[in-house]
Design an enzyme around this catalytic site. Structure first.
Site, PDB file in Angstrom:
ATOM      1  CB  SER A 142       1.302   0.845   0.227  1.00 62.02           C
ATOM      2  OG  SER A 142       1.586   2.206   0.359  1.00 62.02           O
ATOM      3  CE1 TYR A 155      -2.571   0.749   4.734  1.00 63.67           C
ATOM      4  CE2 TYR A 155      -0.846   2.047   4.033  1.00 63.67           C
ATOM      5  CZ  TYR A 155      -2.074   1.528   3.712  1.00 63.67           C
ATOM      6  OH  TYR A 155      -2.494   1.421   2.432  1.00 63.67           O
TER       7      TYR A 155
END
Length: 325
Positions: A142, A155
């Site tokens: 990401s 995350y």
């Protein structure tokens, strides 16, 4: 490597990027092996895949935190199709909340799925690829694997870790002269998937995707392109590329900007949300979906205009900073 007829394994195939990627490969005539926790959702994806060019799809319900289950996924793929040409690690969960308040069990679960799940997938994939002498491993990281955010510590850590894992694997393959085995990393910006709806949330505020929002099909296209032309890392979304570029020049400025942007755009000031574990420990019910309903596809024109304006402003800011040094 040609894409058509490649045997492709996809974890996290029940929703979001994984689901869109499965359909994209099926459209190119590839046999796809669909792995996730939800058998019902995987069956829905299988039916969707098999509507395209008669592509074959094998459903293997798998919890990626279970190393033995992931090994079985690889074994069943080879048993059915004879090889593994492409393995896409896409399974992911997320957690939002103040660092000192999120339950440690939830924090650990994010790391187990997003990091150890990729470790298990990479080990299973590379073991087979080394035996056959070729293959492509694609890890979905990401933009937050480069640009940290507040309230999403687990995350963000997991996405940084995925980039580190990929780089280390590339180095080992280089030293082993395994030239026909490739490890690629994909870094999407904000994508229109159910991830935000399914997130564990201890902020007291509804989680919203930060604009601009891109479609999961855009990421799927980048992933299929990597099979044809492997690259180390690919950022999906011009906004993500712009922010990463700015962070290299002005890391402190971007860090402060991201903090404020998350507070204003990622967490709603109007809609409260009860504390909950989302889909961390129990998968969401139903047949799943690639899109989260955040308008990633329906607002393409608006997204492009917004991105263009922000990119222009960012470029001007970088130029002013450069002139002042």
């Amino acid at each position: 490597m040609r894409v058509r007829d490649s045997v492709v394994v996809i974890t996290g195939a029940s929703s979001g990027i994984g689901r869109a990627t499965a359909v994209a490969f099926a459209r190119k005539g590839c046999p796809v092996v669909l792995a996730a926790r939800r058998a019902e959702a995987l069956e829905a994806v299988r039916r969707e895949c098999e509507r395209h060019r008669g592509a074959e799809a094998l459903v293997v319900p798998t919890d990626v935190t279970d190393a033995a289950a992931v090994d079985d996924l690889a074994r069943r793929t080879v048993q059915r199709f004879g090889r593994i040409d492409v393995w896409v690690n896409s399974a992911a969960v997320t957690l939002f909340g103040p660092f000192e308040e999120v339950p440690l069990a939830d924090f650990r679960r994010v790391m187990d799925v997003n990091v150890m799940g990729y470790v298990h997938g990479a080990r299973a994939a590379l073991r087979t690829m080394r035996e056959q002498g070729s293959g492509t491993l694609i890890n979905v990281s990401s933009v937050v694997g480069v640009l940290s955010q507040p309230y999403a510590h687990a995350y963000g850590m997991s996405k940084y870790a995925i980039r580190a894992l990929s780089a280390s694997l590339r180095q080992e393959l280089l030293l082993d002269r395994a030239d026909n085995i490739h490890v690629c990393t994909v870094l999407p910006a904000t994508i229109d998937t159910p991830l935000f709806e399914h997130a564990a949330n201890y902020t007291g505020r509804k989680i919203l995707p930060m604009p601009p929002v891109y479609s999961p099909e855009r990421v799927a296209c980048a992933i299929t392109d990597l099979v044809r032309v492997p690259r180390r890392e690919v950022v999906v979304g011009p906004m993500g590329r712009s922010l990463i570029l700015q962070s290299r020049v002005m890391p402190g400025v971007v860090e402060r900007m991201m903090a404020r942007h998350v507070d204003k755009k990622h967490l709603s000031h109007k809609e409260p949300a009860p504390a909950g574990q989302g889909n961390l420990h129990v998968p969401a019910p139903g047949q799943g979906a690639a899109h989260g309903g955040w308008g990633g596809r329906r607002r393409t024109a608006m997204r492009r205009l917004t991105a263009a304006a922000v990119l222009a402003g960012a470029a001007a800011g970088v130029a002013r900073w450069a002139r002042g040094t």
